[in-house]
Design a protein around this motif. Structure first.
Motif, PDB file in Angstrom:
ATOM      1  N   GLU A   1     -10.355 -55.768  18.411  1.00 44.03           N
ATOM      2  CA  GLU A   1      -9.823 -57.125  18.585  1.00 44.03           C
ATOM      3  C   GLU A   1     -10.754 -57.965  19.460  1.00 44.03           C
ATOM      4  O   GLU A   1     -10.971 -59.146  19.182  1.00 44.03           O
ATOM      5  N   LYS A   2     -11.322 -57.348  20.480  1.00 46.74           N
ATOM      6  CA  LYS A   2     -12.275 -58.055  21.336  1.00 46.74           C
ATOM      7  C   LYS A   2     -13.508 -58.462  20.522  1.00 46.74           C
ATOM      8  O   LYS A   2     -13.992 -59.587  20.620  1.00 46.74           O
ATOM      9  N   LEU A   3     -13.991 -57.554  19.695  1.00 43.67           N
ATOM     10  CA  LEU A   3     -15.148 -57.839  18.848  1.00 43.67           C
ATOM     11  C   LEU A   3     -14.820 -58.935  17.831  1.00 43.67           C
ATOM     12  O   LEU A   3     -15.630 -59.833  17.591  1.00 43.67           O
ATOM     13  N   SER A   4     -13.632 -58.887  17.256  1.00 47.97           N
ATOM     14  CA  SER A   4     -13.222 -59.889  16.262  1.00 47.97           C
ATOM     15  C   SER A   4     -13.239 -61.295  16.842  1.00 47.97           C
ATOM     16  O   SER A   4     -13.602 -62.247  16.149  1.00 47.97           O
ATOM     17  N   LYS A   5     -12.860 -61.428  18.107  1.00 46.27           N
ATOM     18  CA  LYS A   5     -12.859 -62.742  18.747  1.00 46.27           C
ATOM     19  C   LYS A   5     -14.264 -63.273  18.944  1.00 46.27           C
ATOM     20  O   LYS A   5     -14.469 -64.485  19.019  1.00 46.27           O
ATOM     21  N   ARG A   6     -15.256 -62.389  19.010  1.00 50.19           N
ATOM     22  CA  ARG A   6     -16.647 -62.794  19.240  1.00 50.19           C
ATOM     23  C   ARG A   6     -17.393 -63.108  17.949  1.00 50.19           C
ATOM     24  O   ARG A   6     -18.464 -63.705  17.987  1.00 50.19           O
ATOM     25  N   GLU A   7     -16.870 -62.678  16.830  1.00 47.46           N
ATOM     26  CA  GLU A   7     -17.560 -62.854  15.545  1.00 47.46           C
ATOM     27  C   GLU A   7     -17.097 -64.156  14.895  1.00 47.46           C
ATOM     28  O   GLU A   7     -16.248 -64.158  14.017  1.00 47.46           O
ATOM     29  N   GLY A   8     -17.664 -65.263  15.310  1.00 50.96           N
ATOM     30  CA  GLY A   8     -17.253 -66.574  14.830  1.00 50.96           C
ATOM     31  C   GLY A   8     -17.525 -66.804  13.354  1.00 50.96           C
ATOM     32  O   GLY A   8     -18.611 -66.533  12.863  1.00 50.96           O
ATOM     33  N   GLY A   9     -16.519 -67.293  12.671  1.00 49.24           N
ATOM     34  CA  GLY A   9     -16.686 -67.661  11.262  1.00 49.24           C
ATOM     35  C   GLY A   9     -16.578 -66.504  10.286  1.00 49.24           C
ATOM     36  O   GLY A   9     -16.877 -66.662   9.110  1.00 49.24           O
ATOM     37  N   TYR A  10     -16.159 -65.352  10.772  1.00 48.96           N
ATOM     38  CA  TYR A  10     -16.014 -64.194   9.891  1.00 48.96           C
ATOM     39  C   TYR A  10     -14.546 -63.814   9.754  1.00 48.96           C
ATOM     40  O   TYR A  10     -13.747 -64.024  10.662  1.00 48.96           O
ATOM     41  N   LEU A  11     -14.186 -63.254   8.606  1.00 48.53           N
ATOM     42  CA  LEU A  11     -12.878 -62.678   8.351  1.00 48.53           C
ATOM     43  C   LEU A  11     -13.054 -61.164   8.281  1.00 48.53           C
ATOM     44  O   LEU A  11     -14.138 -60.673   7.967  1.00 48.53           O
ATOM     45  N   VAL A  12     -11.990 -60.442   8.521  1.00 47.88           N
ATOM     46  CA  VAL A  12     -12.033 -58.987   8.417  1.00 47.88           C
ATOM     47  C   VAL A  12     -11.564 -58.601   7.016  1.00 47.88           C
ATOM     48  O   VAL A  12     -10.535 -59.085   6.540  1.00 47.88           O
ATOM     49  N   GLN A  13     -12.354 -57.743   6.377  1.00 46.12           N
ATOM     50  CA  GLN A  13     -12.041 -57.318   5.017  1.00 46.12           C
ATOM     51  C   GLN A  13     -12.180 -55.797   4.933  1.00 46.12           C
ATOM     52  O   GLN A  13     -13.094 -55.225   5.521  1.00 46.12           O
ATOM     53  N   GLU A  14     -11.277 -55.162   4.201  1.00 45.95           N
ATOM     54  CA  GLU A  14     -11.381 -53.714   3.992  1.00 45.95           C
ATOM     55  C   GLU A  14     -12.407 -53.422   2.911  1.00 45.95           C
ATOM     56  O   GLU A  14     -12.460 -54.123   1.892  1.00 45.95           O
ATOM     57  N   LEU A  15     -13.207 -52.390   3.147  1.00 50.71           N
ATOM     58  CA  LEU A  15     -14.201 -51.923   2.178  1.00 50.71           C
ATOM     59  C   LEU A  15     -14.170 -50.404   2.118  1.00 50.71           C
ATOM     60  O   LEU A  15     -13.935 -49.754   3.142  1.00 50.71           O
ATOM     61  N   GLN A  16     -14.443 -49.884   0.960  1.00 55.05           N
ATOM     62  CA  GLN A  16     -14.591 -48.437   0.831  1.00 55.05           C
ATOM     63  C   GLN A  16     -16.049 -48.081   1.104  1.00 55.05           C
ATOM     64  O   GLN A  16     -16.961 -48.683   0.519  1.00 55.05           O
ATOM     65  N   VAL A  17     -16.255 -47.139   2.021  1.00 50.29           N
ATOM     66  CA  VAL A  17     -17.607 -46.703   2.360  1.00 50.29           C
ATOM     67  C   VAL A  17     -17.685 -45.192   2.272  1.00 50.29           C
ATOM     68  O   VAL A  17     -16.663 -44.496   2.303  1.00 50.29           O
ATOM     69  N   ARG A  18     -18.903 -44.716   2.159  1.00 54.47           N
ATOM     70  CA  ARG A  18     -19.155 -43.273   2.130  1.00 54.47           C
ATOM     71  C   ARG A  18     -20.249 -42.987   3.146  1.00 54.47           C
ATOM     72  O   ARG A  18     -21.329 -43.578   3.085  1.00 54.47           O
ATOM     73  N   THR A  19     -19.944 -42.103   4.095  1.00 51.02           N
ATOM     74  CA  THR A  19     -20.951 -41.738   5.079  1.00 51.02           C
ATOM     75  C   THR A  19     -22.022 -40.888   4.400  1.00 51.02           C
ATOM     76  O   THR A  19     -21.807 -40.340   3.312  1.00 51.02           O
ATOM     77  N   TYR A  20     -23.174 -40.801   5.038  1.00 49.98           N
ATOM     78  CA  TYR A  20     -24.278 -40.051   4.447  1.00 49.98           C
ATOM     79  C   TYR A  20     -23.926 -38.589   4.207  1.00 49.98           C
ATOM     80  O   TYR A  20     -24.528 -37.939   3.360  1.00 49.98           O
ATOM     81  N   ASP A  21     -22.934 -38.059   4.943  1.00 48.48           N
ATOM     82  CA  ASP A  21     -22.529 -36.664   4.708  1.00 48.48           C
ATOM     83  C   ASP A  21     -21.504 -36.540   3.580  1.00 48.48           C
ATOM     84  O   ASP A  21     -21.016 -35.462   3.289  1.00 48.48           O
ATOM     85  N   GLY A  22     -21.159 -37.666   2.926  1.00 49.75           N
ATOM     86  CA  GLY A  22     -20.296 -37.649   1.745  1.00 49.75           C
ATOM     87  C   GLY A  22     -18.837 -37.964   1.986  1.00 49.75           C
ATOM     88  O   GLY A  22     -18.055 -38.040   1.037  1.00 49.75           O
ATOM     89  N   ALA A  23     -18.408 -38.151   3.223  1.00 50.42           N
ATOM     90  CA  ALA A  23     -17.004 -38.440   3.504  1.00 50.42           C
ATOM     91  C   ALA A  23     -16.669 -39.888   3.140  1.00 50.42           C
ATOM     92  O   ALA A  23     -17.426 -40.802   3.452  1.00 50.42           O
ATOM     93  N   ALA A  24     -15.509 -40.073   2.490  1.00 50.88           N
ATOM     94  CA  ALA A  24     -15.053 -41.414   2.097  1.00 50.88           C
ATOM     95  C   ALA A  24     -14.132 -41.974   3.172  1.00 50.88           C
ATOM     96  O   ALA A  24     -13.316 -41.248   3.747  1.00 50.88           O
ATOM     97  N   HIS A  25     -14.274 -43.282   3.443  1.00 52.15           N
ATOM     98  CA  HIS A  25     -13.466 -43.954   4.461  1.00 52.15           C
ATOM     99  C   HIS A  25     -13.150 -45.372   4.006  1.00 52.15           C
ATOM    100  O   HIS A  25     -13.908 -45.978   3.255  1.00 52.15           O
ATOM    101  N   THR A  26     -12.048 -45.899   4.518  1.00 52.62           N
ATOM    102  CA  THR A  26     -11.764 -47.324   4.405  1.00 52.62           C
ATOM    103  C   THR A  26     -12.231 -47.939   5.713  1.00 52.62           C
ATOM    104  O   THR A  26     -11.813 -47.509   6.788  1.00 52.62           O
TER     105      THR A  26
END
Length: 181
Positions: free
Chosen positions: A71-96
């Motif tokens: 939340e502290k970081l979100s307040k500092r990121e002017g002009g951005y919205l938070v969006q969910e994305l599916q990512v995969r770490t280099y070791d193959g684990a999937a995360h939202t």
């Protein structure tokens, strides 16, 4: 993506892992006001990306932080919205993951070259977090511009025109007030 930037903002990182965005239609573009990066889906784009990554995926860092720090970081990121994305770490684990994506009011109509200072932080973040060497080479190949003296193309977003409109309305209200008295 830069760990030192997070540390300066007093964000405590619980863990960090290099990762890629799963959806190949999501791409990194420099279309945020001031020439900063954002993510956009290929079908949203009006033109081909200026900088095409070598493997067709956006690479980044999956940081785990506390809710309060996010939340502290979100307040500092002017002009951005938070969006969910599916990512995969280099070791193959999937995360939202939660990613900062440009609010349409702060998005430039066309991609620009990032500034030297900004892209240096991105490159440092990629190196500090051991992103794929090919992706780091891609980042090294991105053309930059000096950080001072940016042209109007770096600031022509809807938010700029909303600001001007607000000033005009305030001016008209002020004039109306004086003419009534």
């Amino acid at each position: 993506m830069n760990f030192l930037t997070l540390a300066r903002r007093e964000i405590r990182v619980l863990s960090r892992d290099p990762a890629t965005v799963v959806d190949p239609a999501v791409r990194l573009v420099f279309k945020h006001q001031g020439g900063y990066a954002t993510l956009e889906r290929a079908e949203e784009a009006q033109e081909e990306p200026r900088f095409r990554p070598y493997d067709g995926h956006v690479h980044g860092v999956l940081y785990r932080v506390t809710r309060a720090d996010f939340e502290k970081l979100s307040k500092r990121e002017g002009g951005y919205l938070v969006q969910e994305l599916q990512v995969r770490t280099y070791d193959g684990a999937a995360h939202t993951a939660l990613a900062f994506v440009s609010n349409p009011l702060f998005k430039l109509p066309q991609e620009v070259c990032p500034t030297e200072a900004y892209l240096a932080k991105v490159r440092d973040g990629a190196a500090d977090n051991y992103l794929d060497p090919g992706y780091q080479a891609f980042l090294s190949g991105i053309t930059t511009v000096p950080s001072a003296g940016l042209g109007s193309e770096y600031f022509n977003t809807p938010s700029k025109y909303m600001g001007y409109s607000f000033l005009v309305v305030v001016g008209l209200i002020t004039l109306a007030f004086f003419f009534q008295h």
